[in-house]
Motif scaffolding. Structure first.
Motif, PDB file in Angstrom:
ATOM      1  N   GLY A  98       0.822 -60.110 -33.895  1.00 18.25           N
ATOM      2  CA  GLY A  98       0.487 -59.051 -32.957  1.00 18.25           C
ATOM      3  C   GLY A  98       1.567 -58.795 -31.918  1.00 18.25           C
ATOM      4  O   GLY A  98       1.374 -58.006 -31.013  1.00 18.25           O
ATOM      5  N   GLY A  99       2.734 -59.480 -32.039  1.00 22.29           N
ATOM      6  CA  GLY A  99       3.833 -59.259 -31.108  1.00 22.29           C
ATOM      7  C   GLY A  99       4.420 -57.872 -31.303  1.00 22.29           C
ATOM      8  O   GLY A  99       4.056 -57.148 -32.232  1.00 22.29           O
ATOM      9  N   PRO A 126      14.003 -58.698 -29.352  1.00 21.12           N
ATOM     10  CA  PRO A 126      13.439 -59.581 -28.328  1.00 21.12           C
ATOM     11  C   PRO A 126      12.704 -60.772 -28.949  1.00 21.12           C
ATOM     12  O   PRO A 126      12.182 -60.673 -30.067  1.00 21.12           O
ATOM     13  CB  PRO A 126      12.449 -58.681 -27.578  1.00 21.12           C
ATOM     14  CG  PRO A 126      12.798 -57.290 -27.950  1.00 21.12           C
ATOM     15  CD  PRO A 126      13.449 -57.352 -29.298  1.00 21.12           C
ATOM     16  N   GLU A 127      12.667 -61.871 -28.221  1.00 22.05           N
ATOM     17  CA  GLU A 127      11.942 -63.064 -28.662  1.00 22.05           C
ATOM     18  C   GLU A 127      10.485 -62.701 -28.911  1.00 22.05           C
ATOM     19  O   GLU A 127       9.873 -61.973 -28.131  1.00 22.05           O
ATOM     20  CB  GLU A 127      12.046 -64.142 -27.582  1.00 22.05           C
ATOM     21  CG  GLU A 127      11.655 -65.509 -28.066  1.00 22.05           C
ATOM     22  CD  GLU A 127      12.603 -66.060 -29.111  1.00 22.05           C
ATOM     23  OE1 GLU A 127      12.119 -66.693 -30.061  1.00 22.05           O
ATOM     24  OE2 GLU A 127      13.825 -65.851 -28.989  1.00 22.05           O
ATOM     25  N   GLY A 128       9.931 -63.157 -30.027  1.00 22.87           N
ATOM     26  CA  GLY A 128       8.536 -62.887 -30.350  1.00 22.87           C
ATOM     27  C   GLY A 128       8.296 -61.565 -31.048  1.00 22.87           C
ATOM     28  O   GLY A 128       7.187 -61.294 -31.489  1.00 22.87           O
ATOM     29  N   ALA A 129       9.314 -60.740 -31.146  1.00 29.61           N
ATOM     30  CA  ALA A 129       9.163 -59.435 -31.801  1.00 29.61           C
ATOM     31  C   ALA A 129       9.530 -59.540 -33.277  1.00 29.61           C
ATOM     32  O   ALA A 129      10.196 -60.480 -33.707  1.00 29.61           O
ATOM     33  CB  ALA A 129      10.053 -58.398 -31.117  1.00 29.61           C
ATOM     34  N   ILE A 167      10.897 -57.874 -41.032  1.00 31.00           N
ATOM     35  CA  ILE A 167      11.873 -58.903 -40.653  1.00 31.00           C
ATOM     36  C   ILE A 167      11.316 -59.702 -39.484  1.00 31.00           C
ATOM     37  O   ILE A 167      10.902 -59.130 -38.478  1.00 31.00           O
ATOM     38  CB  ILE A 167      13.226 -58.258 -40.290  1.00 31.00           C
ATOM     39  CG1 ILE A 167      13.774 -57.487 -41.499  1.00 31.00           C
ATOM     40  CG2 ILE A 167      14.209 -59.319 -39.811  1.00 31.00           C
ATOM     41  CD1 ILE A 167      14.952 -56.616 -41.198  1.00 31.00           C
ATOM     42  N   THR A 168      11.319 -61.031 -39.647  1.00 34.45           N
ATOM     43  CA  THR A 168      10.859 -61.934 -38.597  1.00 34.45           C
ATOM     44  C   THR A 168      11.834 -63.102 -38.469  1.00 34.45           C
ATOM     45  O   THR A 168      12.612 -63.371 -39.386  1.00 34.45           O
ATOM     46  CB  THR A 168       9.461 -62.496 -38.912  1.00 34.45           C
ATOM     47  OG1 THR A 168       9.506 -63.150 -40.186  1.00 34.45           O
ATOM     48  CG2 THR A 168       8.405 -61.403 -38.939  1.00 34.45           C
ATOM     49  N   ARG A 169      11.756 -63.766 -37.336  1.00 34.24           N
ATOM     50  CA  ARG A 169      12.543 -64.989 -37.175  1.00 34.24           C
ATOM     51  C   ARG A 169      11.935 -66.082 -38.039  1.00 34.24           C
ATOM     52  O   ARG A 169      10.738 -66.109 -38.241  1.00 34.24           O
ATOM     53  CB  ARG A 169      12.518 -65.436 -35.706  1.00 34.24           C
ATOM     54  CG  ARG A 169      13.197 -64.474 -34.783  1.00 34.24           C
ATOM     55  CD  ARG A 169      13.249 -65.023 -33.366  1.00 34.24           C
ATOM     56  NE  ARG A 169      13.568 -63.992 -32.400  1.00 34.24           N
ATOM     57  CZ  ARG A 169      14.778 -63.506 -32.174  1.00 34.24           C
ATOM     58  NH1 ARG A 169      15.799 -63.980 -32.849  1.00 34.24           N
ATOM     59  NH2 ARG A 169      14.981 -62.558 -31.282  1.00 34.24           N
TER      60      ARG A 169
END
Length: 170
Positions: A98-99, A126-129, A167-169
């Motif tokens: 949900g980020g 951004p972090e969490g995005a 795309i995610t970390r």
């Protein structure tokens, strides 16, 4: 062209909407140990540099009329595929469910512009995005680039033939 260099011009194939990666890899696979590979393309094929480095080739490019010419020369034994890889950064925490989602529309761009646009967006994510990229083709060369930057991507084909890549970390 010398006997020690095999040349492949992919400009016409790309103009016709064909993906030349398979032909490039087939040509490289057919090289004798004493042969180098010259690629002629309408753009500088930056993603291909890492792919062929792993197979033991260096790359030297120069702009020419209507594109680029890249000479892939064999590296000395021990360099390239057998060389140690740079250490990977520690994985970042995964995106929160949900980020925020950053949208990138890379349709209508000529390769490698979609990948460049996506990687630029990833570098400022951004972090969490997470990032959602819309492309006209499956971004085959993007996955390795994402992995090297601590990300992962998964593509889904859309009903219109385009692709959405999530795309995610890692």
């Amino acid at each position: 062209m010398t006997d020690g260099t095999v040349t492949l011009d992919v400009r016409e194939a790309l103009r016709q909407g064909q993906e030349p990666f398979g032909l490039i890899m087939q040509t490289v696979a057919g090289l004798r140990p004493d042969q180098n590979f010259r690629l002629v393309a309408p753009f500088e094929p930056v993603p291909l540099y890492a792919v062929l480095r792993k197979q033991g080739f260096s790359a030297e490019s120069k702009p020419i009329e209507n594109g680029y010419e890249v000479l892939f020369a064999r590296l000395p034994a021990g360099a390239g595929a057998g060389a140690p890889a740079a250490p990977k950064p520690a994985p970042a925490p995964p995106a929160r469910p949900g980020g925020p989602v950053v949208l990138v529309d890379a349709r209508g761009l000529e390769p490698p512009e979609p990948m460049v646009k996506i990687l630029e967006a990833v570098s400022t994510l951004p972090e969490g995005a997470s990032l959602r990229a819309h492309t006209e083709r499956r971004p085959m060369h993007l996955y390795e680039q994402l992995e090297e930057r601590g990300f992962q991507g998964q593509s889904e084909e859309q009903s219109d033939g385009s692709f959405i890549t999530h795309i995610t970390r890692r």
